[in-house]
Design an enzyme around this catalytic site. Structure first.
Site, short mmCIF file in Angstrom:
data_model
loop_
_atom_site.label_atom_id
_atom_site.label_comp_id
_atom_site.label_asym_id
_atom_site.label_seq_id
_atom_site.Cartn_x
_atom_site.Cartn_y
_atom_site.Cartn_z
N ASP A 99 0.84 -1.20 0.00
CA ASP A 99 0.00 0.00 0.00
C ASP A 99 0.87 1.25 0.00
OD1 ASP A 99 -2.57 1.53 0.56
OD2 ASP A 99 -1.44 1.99 2.37
N GLU A 157 -2.07 -4.99 -3.89
CA GLU A 157 -1.12 -4.27 -3.05
C GLU A 157 -0.06 -5.22 -2.49
OE1 GLU A 157 -3.87 -0.59 -1.38
OE2 GLU A 157 -3.76 -2.45 -0.24
#
Length: 221
Positions: A42, A114
């Site tokens: 992320d 992610e």
């Protein structure tokens, strides 16, 4: 599908393929899962997107860059990129999770993407992570002619400019399993018919309801 097929679609071959396997493993599998890699990915993804925007729009102020960044890193955008890679085919899920639609769930798909970016970063560094991610968001980057305007903000500005106060959002219904919830939200503005819309989170449903209200206002003028 095999890990080798996925590496070909990613355009990156792992030195430690176990990292990619971990990035694809959902908690329902009952083993070590992707959550730590998702946490890392992320941040890596956010940095790469910010760098792309900084270079692509050298004269835009911070506020406009932030709007573009938010649109590019939101779950729906990442889930679409994950589908382009067919990540759902390679995800490691329990039989129950897969049969209930986990491999098609936007939240899970965006999380896994992610995690994959995080795995590429650990295995090959930032440049390799950039090489994998950039083609996945390139279309969204180039199709965004102007900074996206948040529908809730736009509706609030419209309402306050006419002294109608703030739009009011209320939950009408929540349905679906915990891993794939569905929310129906109603938005009300003084003197206007209420509008309802659904989404996989309250935030998304509120934005959809606000957009529906804005569309109604536009068609009425």
């Amino acid at each position: 599908m095999t890990i080798g097929d996925l590496q070909q679609r990613l355009g990156y071959r792992f030195k430690d393929a176990a990292l990619l396997t971990l990035a694809l493993t959902h908690a329902s599998a009952g083993t070590a899962d992707y959550e730590r890699l998702e946490f890392l990915g992320d941040r890596v993804l956010g940095l790469i997107v910010a760098e792309c925007l900084y270079n692509l729009y050298p004269h835009e102020p911070e506020g406009d860059l932030s709007k573009r960044h938010t649109a590019l890193v939101r779950g729906e955008t990442l889930a679409r990129a994950a589908r382009s890679l067919k990540l759902g085919d390679d995800m490691i899920l329990s039989a129950a999770e897969r049969s209930s639609g986990g491999a098609e769930n936007d939240n899970i798909l965006s999380d896994v993407l992610e995690a994959v970016i995080g795995a590429v970063y650990l295995d090959g560094g930032l440049e390799k992570a950039r090489d994998v991610l950039t083609p996945l968001i390139d279309g969204d980057l180039k199709s965004m002619a102007a900074p996206p305007r948040d529908s809730k903000t736009a509706l609030q500005e419209w309402s306050q400019a006419r002294n109608f106060g703030l739009p009011e959002y209320s939950l009408v219904e929540r349905s679906g399993p915990d891993h794939a919830p569905e929310f129906i939200i109603r938005v009300s503005v003084h003197g206007l018919p209420a509008m309802e819309a659904s989404g996989s989170s309250k935030r998304l449903a509120e934005k959809a309801a606000a957009q529906k209200m804005l569309d109604h206002l536009e068609s009425a003028t």
